[in-house]
Design a protein around this motif. Sequence first.
Motif, PDB file in Angstrom:
ATOM      1  N   PHE A  56     -27.926  23.034 -30.797  1.00 54.64           N
ATOM      2  CA  PHE A  56     -27.559  24.426 -31.060  1.00 54.64           C
ATOM      3  C   PHE A  56     -27.150  24.615 -32.521  1.00 54.64           C
ATOM      4  N   TYR A  57     -26.227  23.802 -32.994  1.00 53.42           N
ATOM      5  CA  TYR A  57     -25.759  23.960 -34.369  1.00 53.42           C
ATOM      6  C   TYR A  57     -26.815  23.524 -35.380  1.00 53.42           C
ATOM      7  N   CYS A  60     -29.081  26.431 -35.800  1.00 52.02           N
ATOM      8  CA  CYS A  60     -28.468  27.475 -36.636  1.00 52.02           C
ATOM      9  C   CYS A  60     -28.589  27.124 -38.112  1.00 52.02           C
ATOM     10  N   LEU A  63     -32.230  27.574 -39.150  1.00 50.90           N
ATOM     11  CA  LEU A  63     -32.612  28.973 -39.356  1.00 50.90           C
ATOM     12  C   LEU A  63     -32.142  29.471 -40.723  1.00 50.90           C
ATOM     13  N   ALA A  64     -30.924  29.080 -41.107  1.00 56.29           N
ATOM     14  CA  ALA A  64     -30.403  29.497 -42.406  1.00 56.29           C
ATOM     15  C   ALA A  64     -31.252  28.924 -43.538  1.00 56.29           C
ATOM     16  N   LEU A  95     -20.084  27.276 -38.993  1.00 54.86           N
ATOM     17  CA  LEU A  95     -20.959  26.480 -38.136  1.00 54.86           C
ATOM     18  C   LEU A  95     -20.414  25.054 -38.024  1.00 54.86           C
TER      19      LEU A  95
END
Length: 263
Positions: A56-57, A60, A63-64, A95
């Motif tokens: 999950f992290y 994230c 995506l950034a 995050l």
Amino acid sequence: MPRTVNPSDFQDKRKEVPDNEYARTIPCNQLSVSAPFHWLSLGLHDFIRMPFISAFYGFCFMLAAVGIVLLVQWQGTHLVVMPSLVVYMLIGPFLALGLYDASWEREKGHNASLLHSMKAIGRNSTSQWTFAVFLAIAMIFWMRIAALLHVLYPSVEGAPLTEFLPFLITGSVVGFVLACIVFSVSAFSIPLMMERRVDIMTAVFSSFNAVKSNIPAMIVWAGLICGGILIGFATYGIGMLFTMPILGYGTWHAYHATIKKKH
């Protein structure tokens, strides 16, 4: 408010001070130069043990990174890189909080959960947001310094390398100094604010002191972090799925090995 100094404080330098005292320096341990590799191995162990939270992290962070790469390609200019990095500096610490919390839960013998890790953002949120804004301001300041240094850039196209040297040397020295400062004050600040709920100045002073007291180990750790980030961007963000969670978990273990525990 700063506490009132009592004469007895100077008679017993070992006197313990509560964690909620403003703007103090929490002592640190002395580290071996090989310690960062141990933190990295512990981070890898956590990554394997908590695949869902890690994914999950990591997603994230990916995506950034992908967003920055796509924005550069879409705009056709690298001028958007710095503003994008400012945003990255704002969301990155939050995050990372989730990763720190997950490692902390495992350390306590609990079952780490994604929901619990996301709630870590609410722990000492005022100091954490203040610190994130501080990092963004530092990045903006860095951008302004870089713009000013372009005065040294040769105005003639195809100029010889010797004319680039003032720009390259000055830019490298200034960038290195600013990078060292930012790394020193941020290396352990966020996990310290999360676990002990200290104020931002205590976190910054303690982190700076820990880095200053363990320069060889911190150079290795900074190199590993830079390597992980470079791998992430070099693979168009895909590497972030792996490198950022491992580094996040590793940072928690680095913090616990470096900053002295409460008695």
